[in-house]
Design a protein around this motif. Sequence first.
Motif, PDB file in Angstrom:
ATOM      1  N   LEU A  43       0.814  -1.217   0.000  1.00  0.00           N
ATOM      2  CA  LEU A  43       0.000   0.000   0.000  1.00  0.00           C
ATOM      3  C   LEU A  43       0.847   1.267   0.000  1.00  0.00           C
ATOM      4  CD1 LEU A  43      -2.802  -1.006   2.540  1.00  0.00           C
ATOM      5  CD2 LEU A  43      -2.949  -0.941   0.037  1.00  0.00           C
ATOM      6  N   ASN A  44       2.137   1.144   0.303  1.00  0.00           N
ATOM      7  CA  ASN A  44       3.029   2.309   0.367  1.00  0.00           C
ATOM      8  C   ASN A  44       3.826   2.531  -0.912  1.00  0.00           C
ATOM      9  OD1 ASN A  44       2.275   2.680   3.071  1.00  0.00           O
ATOM     10  ND2 ASN A  44       3.833   1.238   3.747  1.00  0.00           N
ATOM     11  N   ASP A  45       3.624   1.715  -1.917  1.00  0.00           N
ATOM     12  CA  ASP A  45       4.398   1.792  -3.164  1.00  0.00           C
ATOM     13  C   ASP A  45       3.953   3.006  -3.978  1.00  0.00           C
ATOM     14  OD1 ASP A  45       5.714   1.471  -5.555  1.00  0.00           O
ATOM     15  OD2 ASP A  45       4.744  -0.434  -6.067  1.00  0.00           O
ATOM     16  N   GLU A  46       4.615   4.127  -3.775  1.00  0.00           N
ATOM     17  CA  GLU A  46       4.207   5.382  -4.408  1.00  0.00           C
ATOM     18  C   GLU A  46       4.467   5.421  -5.909  1.00  0.00           C
ATOM     19  OE1 GLU A  46       5.764   8.653  -2.163  1.00  0.00           O
ATOM     20  OE2 GLU A  46       4.596   8.118  -0.396  1.00  0.00           O
ATOM     21  N   SER A  47       5.074   4.366  -6.449  1.00  0.00           N
ATOM     22  CA  SER A  47       5.272   4.319  -7.903  1.00  0.00           C
ATOM     23  C   SER A  47       3.975   3.944  -8.623  1.00  0.00           C
ATOM     24  CB  SER A  47       6.379   3.320  -8.261  1.00  0.00           C
ATOM     25  OG  SER A  47       5.954   1.988  -8.030  1.00  0.00           O
ATOM     26  N   ARG A  48       2.966   3.543  -7.864  1.00  0.00           N
ATOM     27  CA  ARG A  48       1.672   3.172  -8.445  1.00  0.00           C
ATOM     28  C   ARG A  48       0.577   4.053  -7.860  1.00  0.00           C
ATOM     29  NH1 ARG A  48       0.887  -2.487  -6.623  1.00  0.00           N
ATOM     30  NH2 ARG A  48      -0.950  -2.422  -7.937  1.00  0.00           N
ATOM     31  N   PRO A  49      -0.478   4.312  -8.625  1.00  0.00           N
ATOM     32  CA  PRO A  49      -1.584   5.113  -8.094  1.00  0.00           C
ATOM     33  C   PRO A  49      -2.207   4.434  -6.866  1.00  0.00           C
ATOM     34  CG  PRO A  49      -1.772   4.873 -10.472  1.00  0.00           C
ATOM     35  CD  PRO A  49      -0.686   3.945 -10.030  1.00  0.00           C
ATOM     36  N   PRO A  50      -2.637   5.222  -5.884  1.00  0.00           N
ATOM     37  CA  PRO A  50      -3.139   4.642  -4.634  1.00  0.00           C
ATOM     38  C   PRO A  50      -4.359   3.742  -4.807  1.00  0.00           C
ATOM     39  CG  PRO A  50      -3.420   7.032  -4.655  1.00  0.00           C
ATOM     40  CD  PRO A  50      -2.614   6.681  -5.847  1.00  0.00           C
ATOM     41  N   LEU A  51      -5.283   4.095  -5.684  1.00  0.00           N
ATOM     42  CA  LEU A  51      -6.449   3.235  -5.881  1.00  0.00           C
ATOM     43  C   LEU A  51      -6.027   1.888  -6.466  1.00  0.00           C
ATOM     44  CD1 LEU A  51      -9.482   2.868  -5.617  1.00  0.00           C
ATOM     45  CD2 LEU A  51      -9.746   3.930  -7.866  1.00  0.00           C
ATOM     46  N   GLU A  86      -4.368   9.201   0.220  1.00  0.00           N
ATOM     47  CA  GLU A  86      -3.667   9.505  -1.023  1.00  0.00           C
ATOM     48  C   GLU A  86      -4.625   9.435  -2.217  1.00  0.00           C
ATOM     49  OE1 GLU A  86       0.102   7.506  -1.802  1.00  0.00           O
ATOM     50  OE2 GLU A  86       0.216   7.046   0.344  1.00  0.00           O
ATOM     51  N   ALA A  87      -5.487   8.427  -2.213  1.00  0.00           N
ATOM     52  CA  ALA A  87      -6.440   8.276  -3.320  1.00  0.00           C
ATOM     53  C   ALA A  87      -7.447   9.422  -3.328  1.00  0.00           C
ATOM     54  CB  ALA A  87      -7.147   6.924  -3.220  1.00  0.00           C
ATOM     55  N   GLN A  88      -7.816   9.912  -2.170  1.00  0.00           N
ATOM     56  CA  GLN A  88      -8.713  11.060  -2.116  1.00  0.00           C
ATOM     57  C   GLN A  88      -8.004  12.316  -2.622  1.00  0.00           C
ATOM     58  OE1 GLN A  88      -9.984  10.811   2.033  1.00  0.00           O
ATOM     59  NE2 GLN A  88     -12.073  10.329   1.336  1.00  0.00           N
ATOM     60  N   LEU A  89      -6.754  12.465  -2.266  1.00  0.00           N
ATOM     61  CA  LEU A  89      -5.995  13.633  -2.718  1.00  0.00           C
ATOM     62  C   LEU A  89      -5.836  13.672  -4.229  1.00  0.00           C
ATOM     63  CD1 LEU A  89      -3.201  13.965  -0.004  1.00  0.00           C
ATOM     64  CD2 LEU A  89      -5.062  15.575  -0.484  1.00  0.00           C
ATOM     65  N   ASN A  90      -5.656  12.491  -4.857  1.00  0.00           N
ATOM     66  CA  ASN A  90      -5.486  12.501  -6.316  1.00  0.00           C
ATOM     67  C   ASN A  90      -6.830  12.422  -7.041  1.00  0.00           C
ATOM     68  OD1 ASN A  90      -6.294   9.807  -6.700  1.00  0.00           O
ATOM     69  ND2 ASN A  90      -4.256   9.087  -7.222  1.00  0.00           N
ATOM     70  N   GLY A  91      -7.934  12.395  -6.286  1.00  0.00           N
ATOM     71  CA  GLY A  91      -9.264  12.436  -6.883  1.00  0.00           C
ATOM     72  C   GLY A  91      -9.832  11.102  -7.328  1.00  0.00           C
ATOM     73  N   SER A  92      -9.171  10.004  -7.027  1.00  0.00           N
ATOM     74  CA  SER A  92      -9.687   8.703  -7.480  1.00  0.00           C
ATOM     75  C   SER A  92     -10.691   8.089  -6.504  1.00  0.00           C
ATOM     76  CB  SER A  92      -8.542   7.727  -7.754  1.00  0.00           C
ATOM     77  OG  SER A  92      -7.738   7.533  -6.618  1.00  0.00           O
ATOM     78  N   LEU A  93     -10.744   8.606  -5.273  1.00  0.00           N
ATOM     79  CA  LEU A  93     -11.748   8.154  -4.297  1.00  0.00           C
ATOM     80  C   LEU A  93     -12.595   9.333  -3.848  1.00  0.00           C
ATOM     81  CD1 LEU A  93     -10.125   5.673  -1.726  1.00  0.00           C
ATOM     82  CD2 LEU A  93     -11.561   5.158  -3.681  1.00  0.00           C
ATOM     83  N   ARG A  94     -13.829   9.018  -3.494  1.00  0.00           N
ATOM     84  CA  ARG A  94     -14.746  10.041  -2.998  1.00  0.00           C
ATOM     85  C   ARG A  94     -14.133  10.807  -1.843  1.00  0.00           C
ATOM     86  NH1 ARG A  94     -20.424   7.128  -1.928  1.00  0.00           N
ATOM     87  NH2 ARG A  94     -20.625   9.047  -0.751  1.00  0.00           N
ATOM     88  N   THR A  96     -16.855   0.316  -6.583  1.00  0.00           N
ATOM     89  CA  THR A  96     -17.826   1.134  -7.312  1.00  0.00           C
ATOM     90  C   THR A  96     -18.360   2.239  -6.386  1.00  0.00           C
ATOM     91  OG1 THR A  96     -18.472  -0.749  -8.670  1.00  0.00           O
ATOM     92  CG2 THR A  96     -20.028   1.074  -8.555  1.00  0.00           C
ATOM     93  N   SER A  97     -18.569   1.885  -5.126  1.00  0.00           N
ATOM     94  CA  SER A  97     -19.148   2.829  -4.169  1.00  0.00           C
ATOM     95  C   SER A  97     -18.214   3.933  -3.732  1.00  0.00           C
ATOM     96  CB  SER A  97     -19.642   2.079  -2.936  1.00  0.00           C
ATOM     97  OG  SER A  97     -20.606   1.121  -3.281  1.00  0.00           O
ATOM     98  N   ILE A  98     -16.924   3.617  -3.594  1.00  0.00           N
ATOM     99  CA  ILE A  98     -16.016   4.620  -3.029  1.00  0.00           C
ATOM    100  C   ILE A  98     -15.212   5.366  -4.087  1.00  0.00           C
ATOM    101  CG2 ILE A  98     -15.851   3.447  -0.807  1.00  0.00           C
ATOM    102  CD1 ILE A  98     -13.046   2.489  -1.640  1.00  0.00           C
ATOM    103  N   SER A  99     -15.208   4.864  -5.311  1.00  0.00           N
ATOM    104  CA  SER A  99     -14.459   5.555  -6.376  1.00  0.00           C
ATOM    105  C   SER A  99     -15.198   6.816  -6.784  1.00  0.00           C
ATOM    106  CB  SER A  99     -14.291   4.642  -7.585  1.00  0.00           C
ATOM    107  OG  SER A  99     -13.505   3.517  -7.243  1.00  0.00           O
ATOM    108  N   SER A 100     -14.423   7.821  -7.200  1.00  0.00           N
ATOM    109  CA  SER A 100     -15.079   9.067  -7.613  1.00  0.00           C
ATOM    110  C   SER A 100     -15.288   9.074  -9.116  1.00  0.00           C
ATOM    111  CB  SER A 100     -14.263  10.270  -7.180  1.00  0.00           C
ATOM    112  OG  SER A 100     -12.948  10.213  -7.662  1.00  0.00           O
TER     113      SER A 100
END
Length: 187
Positions: free
Chosen positions: A66-74, A134-142, A183-187
């Motif tokens: 989960l800490n591998d910043e080379s990949r998108p958080p989602l 991190e996923a919320q910051l990059n806009g991929s999660l609600r 599906t529910s938590i993705s933005s």
Amino acid sequence: MKELIIDAAVGTLHRKGFNATSVQDITDAAKVPKGSFYNHFESKEALAVEALERYWRVVLSHLQELNDESRPPLDRLKSYFERLSGVGRDCDYERGCMIGNMGAEMPDQSRLVRERLAVILAAWSRAIETCVKEAQLNGSLRRDLEPKAIAAFLLNSWEGAVMRSKVDRDDGAFRAFFQVVFTSISS
């Protein structure tokens, strides 16, 4: 000898559960005399906590993904849970998660085990929460849900899916988890 007993306890407790496992079962699995158990542990309950710790260290090593910043958080979140579903599949959906199994069996029987489980589950949730943020910051999660709530929901839902996969002996609960959760938590 203590390490042999702990290793045997992880396997035996994970497979059979606390109440269905005797000290004799553990020492037989470790191939050590039963009396040696009492040289290292004051009780089966104390050994269960040590076995949980050993199991938790394995879970922690997988959480590093989960800490591998080379990949998108989602992608990391999905990949993490996909890998866990593979572990269930590899075990023919029989064992489940030792943490979840102990969580279902022990809270009313052992304060020591319950308290250790609470610490483990809180740490597990925090690791997931970091990736959620991190996923919320990059806009991929609600962003309208608290990261802590999403992380707790992910872990709770996952543990429920693991339990259901043990009952059904298939991956239907995992497929539902991925379909509904992401599906529910993705933005």
